[in-house]
Write a protein that holds these residues in place. Sequence first.
Motif, PDB file in Angstrom:
ATOM      1  N   LEU A  12       0.754  -1.125   0.020  1.00 11.47           N
ATOM      2  CA  LEU A  12      -0.070   0.144  -0.016  1.00 11.47           C
ATOM      3  C   LEU A  12       0.888   1.255  -0.092  1.00 11.47           C
ATOM      4  CD1 LEU A  12      -2.974  -0.976   2.466  1.00 11.47           C
ATOM      5  CD2 LEU A  12      -2.952  -0.731  -0.004  1.00 11.47           C
ATOM      6  N   THR A  13       1.807   1.216   0.684  1.00  5.08           N
ATOM      7  CA  THR A  13       2.702   2.396   0.702  1.00  5.08           C
ATOM      8  C   THR A  13       3.552   2.504  -0.645  1.00  5.08           C
ATOM      9  OG1 THR A  13       3.523   2.037   3.110  1.00  5.08           O
ATOM     10  CG2 THR A  13       5.086   3.263   1.915  1.00  5.08           C
ATOM     11  N   ALA A  14       3.501   1.340  -1.286  1.00  4.96           N
ATOM     12  CA  ALA A  14       4.433   1.670  -2.723  1.00  4.96           C
ATOM     13  C   ALA A  14       3.508   2.229  -3.514  1.00  4.96           C
ATOM     14  CB  ALA A  14       4.832  -0.005  -2.974  1.00  4.96           C
ATOM     15  N   ILE A  15       2.164   1.738  -3.408  1.00  5.93           N
ATOM     16  CA  ILE A  15       1.055   2.491  -4.223  1.00  5.93           C
ATOM     17  C   ILE A  15       0.789   3.753  -4.199  1.00  5.93           C
ATOM     18  CG2 ILE A  15      -1.539   2.267  -4.859  1.00  5.93           C
ATOM     19  CD1 ILE A  15      -1.514  -0.640  -3.965  1.00  5.93           C
ATOM     20  N   LEU A  16       0.863   4.257  -2.819  1.00  8.82           N
ATOM     21  CA  LEU A  16       0.739   5.579  -2.523  1.00  8.82           C
ATOM     22  C   LEU A  16       1.979   6.389  -2.978  1.00  8.82           C
ATOM     23  CD1 LEU A  16      -0.966   7.758  -1.167  1.00  8.82           C
ATOM     24  CD2 LEU A  16       0.094   7.404   1.026  1.00  8.82           C
ATOM     25  N   VAL A  17       3.061   5.818  -2.661  1.00 11.46           N
ATOM     26  CA  VAL A  17       4.327   6.571  -3.182  1.00 11.46           C
ATOM     27  C   VAL A  17       4.414   6.829  -4.788  1.00 11.46           C
ATOM     28  CG1 VAL A  17       6.704   6.499  -2.980  1.00 11.46           C
ATOM     29  CG2 VAL A  17       5.605   6.111  -1.080  1.00 11.46           C
ATOM     30  N   TYR A  65      10.879   0.203 -12.010  1.00 12.04           N
ATOM     31  CA  TYR A  65      11.744  -0.958 -11.679  1.00 12.04           C
ATOM     32  C   TYR A  65      12.112  -0.966 -10.362  1.00 12.04           C
ATOM     33  CZ  TYR A  65      16.288  -3.309 -11.477  1.00 12.04           C
ATOM     34  OH  TYR A  65      17.275  -4.036 -11.214  1.00 12.04           O
ATOM     35  N   TRP A  66      12.376   0.274  -9.330  1.00 12.54           N
ATOM     36  CA  TRP A  66      12.248  -0.042  -8.126  1.00 12.54           C
ATOM     37  C   TRP A  66      11.413  -0.671  -7.308  1.00 12.54           C
ATOM     38  CZ3 TRP A  66       9.187   1.393  -4.257  1.00 12.54           C
ATOM     39  CH2 TRP A  66       9.939   1.419  -2.741  1.00 12.54           C
ATOM     40  N   ALA A  67      10.097  -0.511  -7.751  1.00 15.62           N
ATOM     41  CA  ALA A  67       9.148  -1.295  -7.083  1.00 15.62           C
ATOM     42  C   ALA A  67       9.033  -2.753  -7.539  1.00 15.62           C
ATOM     43  CB  ALA A  67       7.767  -0.473  -7.273  1.00 15.62           C
ATOM     44  N   ALA A  68       9.200  -2.873  -8.849  1.00 16.51           N
ATOM     45  CA  ALA A  68       8.954  -4.348  -9.329  1.00 16.51           C
ATOM     46  C   ALA A  68      10.173  -5.262  -8.784  1.00 16.51           C
ATOM     47  CB  ALA A  68       9.082  -4.279 -10.761  1.00 16.51           C
ATOM     48  N   SER A  69      11.605  -4.537  -8.655  1.00 17.59           N
ATOM     49  CA  SER A  69      12.702  -5.346  -8.470  1.00 17.59           C
ATOM     50  C   SER A  69      12.661  -5.655  -6.885  1.00 17.59           C
ATOM     51  CB  SER A  69      14.020  -4.477  -8.680  1.00 17.59           C
ATOM     52  OG  SER A  69      14.054  -3.357  -7.873  1.00 17.59           O
ATOM     53  N   ARG A  70      11.782  -4.935  -6.287  1.00 17.28           N
ATOM     54  CA  ARG A  70      11.444  -5.334  -4.712  1.00 17.28           C
ATOM     55  C   ARG A  70      10.369  -5.980  -4.428  1.00 17.28           C
ATOM     56  NH1 ARG A  70      14.751  -1.488  -5.330  1.00 17.28           N
ATOM     57  NH2 ARG A  70      15.970  -0.578  -3.987  1.00 17.28           N
ATOM     58  N   ARG A  71       9.891  -6.469  -5.579  1.00 13.17           N
ATOM     59  CA  ARG A  71       8.283  -7.324  -5.712  1.00 13.17           C
ATOM     60  C   ARG A  71       7.143  -6.828  -5.039  1.00 13.17           C
ATOM     61  NH1 ARG A  71       9.413 -12.521  -7.806  1.00 13.17           N
ATOM     62  NH2 ARG A  71      11.737 -13.037  -7.072  1.00 13.17           N
ATOM     63  N   TYR A  72       7.370  -5.285  -5.131  1.00 11.85           N
ATOM     64  CA  TYR A  72       6.124  -4.463  -4.998  1.00 11.85           C
ATOM     65  C   TYR A  72       5.311  -4.335  -6.081  1.00 11.85           C
ATOM     66  CZ  TYR A  72       8.366  -3.288  -0.508  1.00 11.85           C
ATOM     67  OH  TYR A  72       9.130  -3.266   0.581  1.00 11.85           O
ATOM     68  N   ALA A  74       1.983  -4.725  -6.965  1.00 12.77           N
ATOM     69  CA  ALA A  74       0.851  -3.985  -6.889  1.00 12.77           C
ATOM     70  C   ALA A  74       1.006  -2.424  -6.894  1.00 12.77           C
ATOM     71  CB  ALA A  74       0.175  -4.495  -5.724  1.00 12.77           C
ATOM     72  N   GLY A  75       2.156  -2.122  -6.203  1.00  7.03           N
ATOM     73  CA  GLY A  75       2.708  -0.820  -6.236  1.00  7.03           C
ATOM     74  C   GLY A  75       3.304  -0.191  -7.302  1.00  7.03           C
ATOM     75  N   ALA A  76       4.013  -0.967  -8.440  1.00  7.18           N
ATOM     76  CA  ALA A  76       4.305  -0.515  -9.466  1.00  7.18           C
ATOM     77  C   ALA A  76       3.221  -0.449 -10.569  1.00  7.18           C
ATOM     78  CB  ALA A  76       5.256  -1.494 -10.079  1.00  7.18           C
ATOM     79  N   VAL A  77       2.469  -1.363 -10.542  1.00  9.95           N
ATOM     80  CA  VAL A  77       1.184  -1.408 -11.638  1.00  9.95           C
ATOM     81  C   VAL A  77       0.433  -0.337 -11.044  1.00  9.95           C
ATOM     82  CG1 VAL A  77      -0.690  -2.801 -12.586  1.00  9.95           C
ATOM     83  CG2 VAL A  77       1.460  -3.653 -12.272  1.00  9.95           C
ATOM     84  N   LEU A  78      -0.285  -0.571 -10.022  1.00  7.62           N
ATOM     85  CA  LEU A  78      -1.589   0.236  -9.472  1.00  7.62           C
ATOM     86  C   LEU A  78      -1.097   1.690  -9.068  1.00  7.62           C
ATOM     87  CD1 LEU A  78      -3.449  -2.411  -7.105  1.00  7.62           C
ATOM     88  CD2 LEU A  78      -3.768  -1.850  -9.584  1.00  7.62           C
ATOM     89  N   GLY A  79      -0.036   1.921  -8.571  1.00  3.84           N
ATOM     90  CA  GLY A  79       0.329   3.321  -8.260  1.00  3.84           C
ATOM     91  C   GLY A  79       0.765   4.078  -9.533  1.00  3.84           C
TER      92      GLY A  79
END
Length: 136
Positions: A12-17, A65-72, A74-79
């Motif tokens: 959720l933090t990754a999505i928001l950021v 890249y940052w989010a996906a490489s950390r396996r976030y 949902a953050g990468a796609v939805l954010g």
Amino acid sequence: MSQRPLKLVPQLTAILVLAVMTLAVWASWLGWDQHRDVQPDGSETGPYEAWQVIGLLLTLLAPVYWAASRRYIAGAVLGVTAGLTVAAFYDWSDDASGLFLIGVGMIMMGSLAVTGVASAVIVSVKAWADSTRKRS
């Protein structure tokens, strides 16, 4: 109690950021340019130039890249999708015809597809590289 809720918070933090970052990137690349160019035949183009849109997309690769490489994922796609959709809606909502909603929908579907594929590729390549390193 399971640790599942703890994993939800970083997503959720990754999505928001990423949504906030995407809004800022849109504003810096596209938000300032509202001028349409009138061609000699009377047609209008713009307000964005190709270099602005390419710059926006290339700039968004870094946070994806940052989010996906950390396996976030949902953050990468939805954010990014949420940020682009909100930015497009806000930027284009002064269109009296209502056709801007079609463009906003296309931005939403396109960014959802592209960030999903980009995230999958990033995760796959990173997993392959990690497995190759472990075998060496």
